[in-house]
Design a protein around this motif. Structure first.
Motif, PDB file in Angstrom:
ATOM      1  N   VAL A  89       0.848  -1.196   0.000  1.00 56.75           N
ATOM      2  CA  VAL A  89       0.000   0.000   0.000  1.00 56.75           C
ATOM      3  C   VAL A  89       0.881   1.242   0.000  1.00 56.75           C
ATOM      4  CG1 VAL A  89      -1.825   1.266   1.199  1.00 56.75           C
ATOM      5  CG2 VAL A  89      -1.770  -1.245   1.300  1.00 56.75           C
ATOM      6  N   THR A  90       0.679   2.141  -0.952  1.00 55.36           N
ATOM      7  CA  THR A  90       1.432   3.395  -0.973  1.00 55.36           C
ATOM      8  C   THR A  90       0.594   4.511  -0.359  1.00 55.36           C
ATOM      9  OG1 THR A  90       0.683   4.211  -3.150  1.00 55.36           O
ATOM     10  CG2 THR A  90       2.513   2.629  -3.120  1.00 55.36           C
ATOM     11  N   GLY A  91       1.280   5.546   0.104  1.00 55.87           N
ATOM     12  CA  GLY A  91       0.586   6.676   0.727  1.00 55.87           C
ATOM     13  C   GLY A  91      -0.173   6.247   1.959  1.00 55.87           C
ATOM     14  N   ALA A  92       0.538   5.579   2.890  1.00 51.39           N
ATOM     15  CA  ALA A  92      -0.141   4.851   3.963  1.00 51.39           C
ATOM     16  C   ALA A  92      -0.255   5.585   5.285  1.00 51.39           C
ATOM     17  CB  ALA A  92       0.579   3.514   4.201  1.00 51.39           C
ATOM     18  N   SER A  93       0.307   6.749   5.414  1.00 54.88           N
ATOM     19  CA  SER A  93       0.364   7.353   6.742  1.00 54.88           C
ATOM     20  C   SER A  93      -0.759   8.337   7.034  1.00 54.88           C
ATOM     21  CB  SER A  93       1.713   8.063   6.938  1.00 54.88           C
ATOM     22  OG  SER A  93       1.880   9.097   5.991  1.00 54.88           O
ATOM     23  N   ARG A  94      -1.623   8.590   6.047  1.00 53.38           N
ATOM     24  CA  ARG A  94      -2.746   9.519   6.246  1.00 53.38           C
ATOM     25  C   ARG A  94      -3.979   9.015   5.503  1.00 53.38           C
ATOM     26  NH1 ARG A  94       0.936  14.123   5.039  1.00 53.38           N
ATOM     27  NH2 ARG A  94       1.370  15.268   6.966  1.00 53.38           N
ATOM     28  N   GLY A  95      -5.123   9.536   5.913  1.00 55.36           N
ATOM     29  CA  GLY A  95      -6.352   9.399   5.143  1.00 55.36           C
ATOM     30  C   GLY A  95      -6.738   7.977   4.808  1.00 55.36           C
ATOM     31  N   LEU A  96      -7.120   7.777   3.563  1.00 58.17           N
ATOM     32  CA  LEU A  96      -7.599   6.481   3.102  1.00 58.17           C
ATOM     33  C   LEU A  96      -6.541   5.405   3.282  1.00 58.17           C
ATOM     34  CD1 LEU A  96      -9.638   4.656   1.655  1.00 58.17           C
ATOM     35  CD2 LEU A  96      -8.756   5.542  -0.523  1.00 58.17           C
ATOM     36  N   GLY A  97      -5.280   5.720   2.956  1.00 60.80           N
ATOM     37  CA  GLY A  97      -4.216   4.735   3.096  1.00 60.80           C
ATOM     38  C   GLY A  97      -4.054   4.255   4.521  1.00 60.80           C
ATOM     39  N   LEU A  98      -4.120   5.169   5.463  1.00 62.97           N
ATOM     40  CA  LEU A  98      -3.997   4.818   6.876  1.00 62.97           C
ATOM     41  C   LEU A  98      -5.168   3.955   7.325  1.00 62.97           C
ATOM     42  CD1 LEU A  98      -2.644   5.075   9.658  1.00 62.97           C
ATOM     43  CD2 LEU A  98      -3.873   7.258   9.950  1.00 62.97           C
ATOM     44  N   GLU A  99      -6.376   4.321   6.939  1.00 65.58           N
ATOM     45  CA  GLU A  99      -7.552   3.519   7.311  1.00 65.58           C
ATOM     46  C   GLU A  99      -7.456   2.108   6.735  1.00 65.58           C
ATOM     47  OE1 GLU A  99      -9.895   4.161   9.366  1.00 65.58           O
ATOM     48  OE2 GLU A  99      -9.405   6.260   9.755  1.00 65.58           O
ATOM     49  N   LEU A 100      -6.946   2.007   5.521  1.00 67.16           N
ATOM     50  CA  LEU A 100      -6.798   0.692   4.907  1.00 67.16           C
ATOM     51  C   LEU A 100      -5.784  -0.153   5.676  1.00 67.16           C
ATOM     52  CD1 LEU A 100      -7.428  -1.282   2.626  1.00 67.16           C
ATOM     53  CD2 LEU A 100      -5.682  -0.124   1.240  1.00 67.16           C
ATOM     54  N   VAL A 101      -4.656   0.436   6.014  1.00 71.21           N
ATOM     55  CA  VAL A 101      -3.639  -0.296   6.775  1.00 71.21           C
ATOM     56  C   VAL A 101      -4.207  -0.770   8.109  1.00 71.21           C
ATOM     57  CG1 VAL A 101      -1.423  -0.088   7.980  1.00 71.21           C
ATOM     58  CG2 VAL A 101      -1.674   0.823   5.665  1.00 71.21           C
ATOM     59  N   LYS A 102      -4.934   0.088   8.796  1.00 68.63           N
ATOM     60  CA  LYS A 102      -5.532  -0.293  10.081  1.00 68.63           C
ATOM     61  C   LYS A 102      -6.421  -1.527   9.930  1.00 68.63           C
ATOM     62  CE  LYS A 102      -5.760   4.301  12.287  1.00 68.63           C
ATOM     63  NZ  LYS A 102      -6.694   5.382  12.734  1.00 68.63           N
ATOM     64  N   GLN A 103      -7.287  -1.497   8.936  1.00 73.47           N
ATOM     65  CA  GLN A 103      -8.225  -2.607   8.764  1.00 73.47           C
ATOM     66  C   GLN A 103      -7.521  -3.888   8.333  1.00 73.47           C
ATOM     67  OE1 GLN A 103     -11.889  -1.751   6.670  1.00 73.47           O
ATOM     68  NE2 GLN A 103     -11.897   0.375   7.382  1.00 73.47           N
ATOM     69  N   LEU A 104      -6.511  -3.767   7.502  1.00 70.19           N
ATOM     70  CA  LEU A 104      -5.782  -4.954   7.070  1.00 70.19           C
ATOM     71  C   LEU A 104      -5.059  -5.614   8.238  1.00 70.19           C
ATOM     72  CD1 LEU A 104      -4.332  -3.661   3.686  1.00 70.19           C
ATOM     73  CD2 LEU A 104      -6.258  -5.228   4.008  1.00 70.19           C
TER      74      LEU A 104
END
Length: 286
Positions: free
Chosen positions: A13-28
């Motif tokens: 996942v790129t752009g992972a530290s904010r916004g949509l990317g961060l939410e995606l990382v959390k859920q994964l």
């Protein structure tokens, strides 16, 4: 091969530290998947994750505009977790300016991240996916990859380029068992419209009062957007698990309405110009 049904999937996942990317990382991570997450600041990412279990996280400081930096990150993900199952190209930022106001440097920097950065990721992951005949690429576009707003010309140009790149890619890799999707969100309640993710032109031109007013309105918008980034992240996971998701996946009722309006306007343009279009055909001699 479909999304893994046994054992954890591995995501890049790129752009992972904010916004949509961060939410995606959390859920994964909550799901127990493996996540290689690229960011300009791994420290910011880990701080944003708080008390989350990060045992399956590989936070990678990556310059997406540097092909070798991206290749090294993909190799590191493979060394840690094994083959990448799903890639989400999410990194990007906005630029609010009239077309005339965007400098050559500003335009190239925007495309370096949103197009050439994505291209670097694709070149790094596709050989392995082709060899395995499996994999899934999800490119995060925008409703502004389907329609246009004044003041968003540079951003629209980058997203339109991403749409064209992704559509061609989908046709090229289908025979290798690789799935490709575009995600086209509307306005989401993230930091995208804050100065941390939104750039303004270094020089402005006189007379673009409407652009200045629009910029002011957008900078005041954070906290009022319709879209929920957590729900959008869940939708991306759903797309990854689906074998029937459309190439173009709209997210948000605002995005849906704008897309429908664009289709109607484009249809009207095509029909209005049909008579003139037909005049340019080579006519056969009787």
């Amino acid at each position: 091969m479909p999304y893994p049904t046994t054992g954890p999937a591995t995501w890049f996942v790129t752009g992972a530290s904010r916004g949509l990317g961060l939410e995606l990382v959390k859920q994964l991570l909550q799901r127990g998947d493996n996540v290689a997450a690229t960011t300009r600041s791994p420290e910011r990412l880990t701080a944003a994750l708080g008390a989350a279990d990060t045992s399956r996280l590989l936070a990678l400081p990556v310059n997406l505009t540097d092909e070798q930096s991206v290749a090294t990150a993909v190799q590191a993900a493979g060394d840690r977790f094994g083959p990448v199952d799903v890639v989400v190209n999410n990194a990007g930022y906005g630029l609010l300016a009239a077309v005339e106001e965007v400098s050559d440097t500003e335009a190239r920097e925007l495309f370096d991240v949103q197009i050439f950065g994505t291209w670097n990721v694709l070149r790094a992951v596709l050989p392995g996916m082709r060899a395995r005949r499996s994999g899934h690429i999800i490119n995060v576009s925008s409703i502004l990859g389907l329609t246009t707003f004044p003041g968003w010309g540079a951003y629209c140009a980058a997203k339109y380029a991403l749409e064209g790149l992704t559509g061609s890619l989908a046709g090229e890799v289908a025979d290798f068992g690789i799935r490709v999707n575009l995600v086209e969100p509307g306005y989401m309640r993230t930091d995208f419209l804050r100065t941390s993710s939104l750039r303004l032109p270094a020089q402005v031109a006189a007379g673009y009062d409407g652009i200045r007013e629009m910029t002011t309105n957008h900078l005041a918008m954070p906290g009022t957007q319709l879209g929920d980034p957590a729900k959008a992240a869940t939708a991306i996971i759903t797309i990854a698990q689906s074998s029937t998701a459309p190439l173009h996946q709209i997210l948000g009722s605002d995005s849906y309405a704008l897309a429908k309006s664009r289709i109607e306007a484009l249809t009207n343009n095509i029909e209005t110009g049909h008579t003139l279009a037909a005049t340019t055909d080579i006519t056969q001699n009787a």
